[in-house]
Design a protein around this motif. Structure first.
Motif, short mmCIF file in Angstrom:
data_model
loop_
_atom_site.label_atom_id
_atom_site.label_comp_id
_atom_site.label_asym_id
_atom_site.label_seq_id
_atom_site.Cartn_x
_atom_site.Cartn_y
_atom_site.Cartn_z
N ALA A 127 6.44 15.47 -6.91
CA ALA A 127 5.49 15.02 -5.89
C ALA A 127 4.12 15.65 -6.04
CB ALA A 127 6.05 15.37 -4.51
N ASP A 128 3.19 15.00 -5.38
CA ASP A 128 1.85 15.54 -5.17
C ASP A 128 1.93 16.26 -3.83
OD1 ASP A 128 -0.79 15.97 -4.33
OD2 ASP A 128 -1.51 14.19 -5.37
N SER A 129 1.85 17.57 -3.86
CA SER A 129 2.04 18.36 -2.64
C SER A 129 0.98 18.07 -1.57
CB SER A 129 2.07 19.85 -2.96
OG SER A 129 0.85 20.26 -3.53
N SER A 130 -0.16 17.56 -1.97
CA SER A 130 -1.22 17.25 -1.00
C SER A 130 -0.85 16.09 -0.09
CB SER A 130 -2.52 16.90 -1.73
OG SER A 130 -2.94 17.97 -2.52
N TYR A 131 -0.03 15.17 -0.61
CA TYR A 131 0.29 13.95 0.14
C TYR A 131 1.77 13.80 0.46
CZ TYR A 131 -4.39 12.59 -1.18
OH TYR A 131 -5.74 12.55 -1.35
N MET A 132 2.60 14.72 0.00
CA MET A 132 4.04 14.61 0.22
C MET A 132 4.36 14.54 1.71
SD MET A 132 6.91 16.98 -1.44
CE MET A 132 8.56 16.97 -0.83
N GLY A 133 5.15 13.57 2.07
CA GLY A 133 5.50 13.38 3.47
C GLY A 133 4.54 12.51 4.23
N GLN A 134 3.37 12.26 3.67
CA GLN A 134 2.36 11.43 4.32
C GLN A 134 2.32 10.03 3.71
OE1 GLN A 134 -1.37 13.47 3.99
NE2 GLN A 134 -0.59 15.32 4.94
N ILE A 135 2.46 9.96 2.39
CA ILE A 135 2.39 8.70 1.68
C ILE A 135 3.65 8.55 0.84
CG2 ILE A 135 1.10 7.34 -0.01
CD1 ILE A 135 -1.36 9.01 0.66
N LYS A 136 4.35 7.44 1.01
CA LYS A 136 5.61 7.24 0.28
C LYS A 136 5.42 7.30 -1.23
CE LYS A 136 9.59 4.30 -0.10
NZ LYS A 136 10.34 3.17 0.40
N LYS A 137 4.32 6.75 -1.72
CA LYS A 137 4.12 6.70 -3.16
C LYS A 137 3.74 8.05 -3.77
CE LYS A 137 -0.75 5.43 -3.39
NZ LYS A 137 -1.70 4.50 -3.98
N ALA A 138 3.68 9.11 -2.97
CA ALA A 138 3.28 10.42 -3.46
C ALA A 138 4.42 11.18 -4.13
CB ALA A 138 2.70 11.26 -2.33
N SER A 139 5.62 10.58 -4.18
CA SER A 139 6.75 11.29 -4.79
C SER A 139 7.71 10.31 -5.46
CB SER A 139 7.49 12.12 -3.74
OG SER A 139 8.09 11.27 -2.78
N ARG A 140 8.51 10.85 -6.36
CA ARG A 140 9.56 10.09 -7.04
C ARG A 140 10.83 10.95 -7.03
NH1 ARG A 140 5.94 7.05 -6.95
NH2 ARG A 140 5.28 5.47 -8.41
N ARG A 141 11.95 10.32 -6.74
CA ARG A 141 13.23 11.02 -6.75
C ARG A 141 14.01 10.61 -7.99
NH1 ARG A 141 16.77 12.69 -1.67
NH2 ARG A 141 18.48 13.71 -2.77
N ILE A 142 14.60 11.60 -8.65
CA ILE A 142 15.32 11.40 -9.89
C ILE A 142 16.69 12.05 -9.76
CG2 ILE A 142 15.33 11.94 -12.36
CD1 ILE A 142 12.24 12.23 -12.06
N SER A 143 17.70 11.43 -10.36
CA SER A 143 19.04 12.00 -10.34
C SER A 143 19.62 12.03 -11.75
CB SER A 143 19.96 11.17 -9.44
OG SER A 143 21.26 11.71 -9.44
N VAL A 144 20.33 13.10 -12.07
CA VAL A 144 21.01 13.17 -13.37
C VAL A 144 22.43 12.61 -13.29
CG1 VAL A 144 19.67 15.11 -14.27
CG2 VAL A 144 21.79 15.56 -13.08
N GLU A 189 -1.00 6.03 -10.20
CA GLU A 189 -1.25 5.63 -8.81
C GLU A 189 -2.26 6.55 -8.12
OE1 GLU A 189 2.44 5.16 -6.72
OE2 GLU A 189 3.20 3.72 -8.18
N GLY A 190 -2.88 7.41 -8.89
CA GLY A 190 -3.93 8.28 -8.35
C GLY A 190 -3.42 9.58 -7.75
N MET A 191 -2.17 9.87 -7.94
CA MET A 191 -1.59 11.11 -7.42
C MET A 191 -1.74 12.22 -8.46
SD MET A 191 -0.33 10.44 -4.40
CE MET A 191 -1.50 9.16 -4.01
N ASN A 192 -1.57 13.45 -8.00
CA ASN A 192 -1.60 14.61 -8.88
C ASN A 192 -0.28 15.35 -8.73
OD1 ASN A 192 -2.46 16.67 -10.57
ND2 ASN A 192 -3.34 17.83 -8.88
N PRO A 193 0.77 14.92 -9.46
CA PRO A 193 2.07 15.58 -9.32
C PRO A 193 1.97 17.05 -9.72
CG PRO A 193 2.09 14.07 -11.18
CD PRO A 193 0.78 13.89 -10.48
N ASP A 194 2.30 17.92 -8.76
CA ASP A 194 2.17 19.35 -9.03
C ASP A 194 3.40 20.16 -8.64
OD1 ASP A 194 1.76 18.91 -6.32
OD2 ASP A 194 0.16 20.37 -6.13
N ILE A 195 4.39 19.52 -8.00
CA ILE A 195 5.60 20.26 -7.63
C ILE A 195 6.85 19.46 -7.96
CG2 ILE A 195 4.49 21.56 -5.78
CD1 ILE A 195 5.96 19.73 -3.78
N MET A 196 7.93 20.20 -8.16
CA MET A 196 9.25 19.59 -8.33
C MET A 196 10.20 20.34 -7.42
SD MET A 196 11.84 19.44 -11.61
CE MET A 196 11.12 18.04 -12.46
N LEU A 197 10.87 19.59 -6.56
CA LEU A 197 11.95 20.13 -5.74
C LEU A 197 13.22 19.73 -6.47
CD1 LEU A 197 10.68 18.85 -2.28
CD2 LEU A 197 10.08 20.97 -3.45
#
Length: 94
Positions: free
Chosen positions: A59-76, A18-26
Motif C-alpha cells: 500500500a501507499d501509506s498516505s492513502y491507505m484506508g482512504q482510497i480503495k485503489k491505494a492497496s493490493r492484497r496478495i496471497s501465497v 495509478e499514481g500511488m507511491n507503494p511504500d509499505i507491506m503488511l
C-alpha cells in the motif's frame, strides 16, 4: 517462489501506474516465510501482521484506508495449493 515475486512486482507496478507511491507491506508470517528471499529487496517498510496469515497487503501509506485503489492484497495460498496438487500428480504417475 518466482510466481509470488512476479505477483508482488506487478502489484507495485499497478499501484505506481495509478499514481500511488507503494511504500509499505503488511505481511502475515506465512507470506514472509515463502517470500523471505526477495521482500527485503523491494524497498518497502515491512510490518508483520499475524492475522494476515499467508497474505500480504502492499500500500501507499498516505492513502491507505482512504482510497480503495491505494492497496493490493496478495496471497501465497493459491501457489501453495497448486504446488501440492502437482506433487500429488507426480506421486500418482508410474
Amino acid at each position: 517462489m518466482n510466481e509470488v515475486k512476479e505477483v508482488v512486482l506487478r502489484a507495485i507496478r499497478e499501484l505506481k501506474e495509478e499514481g500511488m507511491n507503494p511504500d509499505i507491506m503488511l505481511a502475515g508470517p506465512g507470506f514472509i516465510e515463502h517470500a523471505r528471499d526477495f521482500i527485503a529487496q523491494l524497498g518497502l517498510k515491512i510490518y508483520r501482521i499475524e492475522e494476515l496469515g499467508y497474505d500480504a497487503v502492499i500500500a501507499d501509506s498516505s492513502y491507505m484506508g482512504q482510497i480503495k485503489k491505494a492497496s493490493r492484497r496478495i496471497s501465497v495460498e493459491p501457489f501453495l495449493e497448486e504446488k501440492r496438487v502437482w506433487e500429488e500428480i507426480e506421486r500418482l504417475e508410474v
